[in-house]
Design an enzyme around this catalytic site. Structure first.
Site, PDB file in Angstrom:
ATOM      1  N   ASP A  27    -101.060  -2.790 -53.110  1.00 28.28           N
ATOM      2  CA  ASP A  27    -100.324  -1.554 -52.865  1.00 28.28           C
ATOM      3  C   ASP A  27     -99.700  -0.962 -54.124  1.00 28.28           C
ATOM      4  OD1 ASP A  27     -99.252   0.605 -51.637  1.00 28.28           O
ATOM      5  OD2 ASP A  27     -97.737  -0.478 -50.495  1.00 28.28           O
TER       6      ASP A  27
ATOM      7  N   ASP B  99     -93.419  -0.647 -57.364  1.00 25.78           N
ATOM      8  CA  ASP B  99     -92.828  -1.090 -56.095  1.00 25.78           C
ATOM      9  C   ASP B  99     -93.077  -2.589 -55.936  1.00 25.78           C
ATOM     10  OD1 ASP B  99     -91.425  -0.684 -53.715  1.00 25.78           O
ATOM     11  OD2 ASP B  99     -93.235  -0.291 -52.564  1.00 25.78           O
TER      12      ASP B  99
END
EC number: 2.7.11.1
Length: 328
Positions: free
Chosen positions: A221, A204
């Site tokens: 993340d 991502d």
């Protein structure tokens, strides 16, 4: 409200602070909710005037093994001197904790700004780091994390949207026929690309997950880390007109190939992967639509206008996939 939302409804400030205290930290009472919807993430103040970040995982999304595998990948990247913000471990080496029925991890707070992707030097810098991430990623496979493929991102997302009754009746035929044609196009693009190596990815890697300081970038993340082609971590840094994307791509790959060879055949997967992400994103919103936080953050979702614009965007992707791949 279903069981999932009842669970998050019980995650009040006192529970968050008590969970952090349970790991030996002394919280000051400062708590700031950060911009996260899939999980619940908070900046926590400590009595020594420092801060840390607490991430509470969405119930039932990942198994404990999958979360620990994410954490282990982070640690491998840190050991390779790649600037990734990894979870904190206790004195037993554990990084996944549990409190009051919630699973959570704690991270050091790291500041920074979004990267300037108009700067060629920044793109080359990111390319170098991505190559090093992928060099670590290829050393071993994931055992518990999913794959990024047509079935999971495309077919299953499409089926969920249809079975959930999200598409307005007057758009049903248009959506069905369009997505079925797109999935065939994507399958054909994968077949034409031939054998493509897959490896552990960030998964991502958009600009919001890159924090820039005077010392350069660091990455956050890895919640969506998974197995897929290397170009997945590259195309999300490309935007604008075709000529602008080609120029940015060239800068990224120039840095990338200082540390790792890039398979040019993967360029044919850029628009198919972008299309899969669009289909998957709509299904992600649909899957979370019972969560009140999503109604507040995405009030425009599941309206006639949303689906009309989504279909229009997918039609533009059909045209984009018919164009020759970007070149370096």
């Amino acid at each position: 409200m279903d069981e999932l939302q009842h669970a998050y409804a019980e995650l009040g400030p006192a529970t968050v602070l008590d969970a952090v205290d349970a790991q030996g930290f002394r919280t000051s009472g400062h708590l700031l909710a950060l911009n996260s919807y899939e999980n619940r993430v908070y900046q926590i103040g400590l009595e020594d005037a420092g801060f840390l970040v607490a991430k509470f995982y969405r119930p039932r999304r990942w198994s404990d093994a999958a979360i620990r595998e994410e954490h282990a990948f982070c640690q491998e990247l840190v050991e390779a001197e790649i600037p990734v913000v990894a979870p904190l471990a206790d004195d037993k080496g554990e990084t996944l904790f549990s409190f009051a029925g919630f699973r959570y991890a704690l991270y050091p707070r790291r500041g920074g700004r979004w990267p300037d992707l108009d700067d060629p030097e920044n793109l080359e810098w990111l390319g170098r780091y991505l190559a090093r991430v992928h060099n670590v990623g290829q050393t071993r496979p994931f055992a518990h994390r999913p794959r990024l493929d047509v079935q999971s991102f495309g077919v299953e997302s499409y089926q969920y949207i249809l079975e959930g009754g999200f598409i307005p009746p007057h758009l049903d035929v248009a959506y069905r026929s369009l997505v079925e044609d797109l999935l065939q196009q994507i399958e054909a693009a994968y077949a034409a690309a031939g054998r493509i190596e897959t490896l552990r990815l960030h998964g991502d890697f958009h600009p919001g997950n890159i924090l820039w300081t005077e010392a350069g970038p660091h990455f956050v993340d890895l919640d969506d880390c998974r197995t897929g082609p290397a170009v997945q971590d590259i195309w999300m840094l490309l935007s604008g007109e075709r000529s602008e994307m080609a120029l940015a791509l060239s800068e990224l790959i120039e840095g990338y190939e200082l540390f790792r060879e890039f398979n040019r055949r993967e360029l044919a997967l850029i628009e198919p992967l972008r299309t899969l992400r669009m289909i998957h994103y709509a299904a992600w919103l649909a899957r979370r639509w019972d969560d009140p936080a999503f109604h507040q953050a995405f009030p425009w979702f599941n309206t006639d206008r949303y689906w009309e614009e989504h279909i229009l965007g997918l039609r533009e992707q059909a045209a984009a996939m018919n164009e020759p791949p970007l070149t370096i």
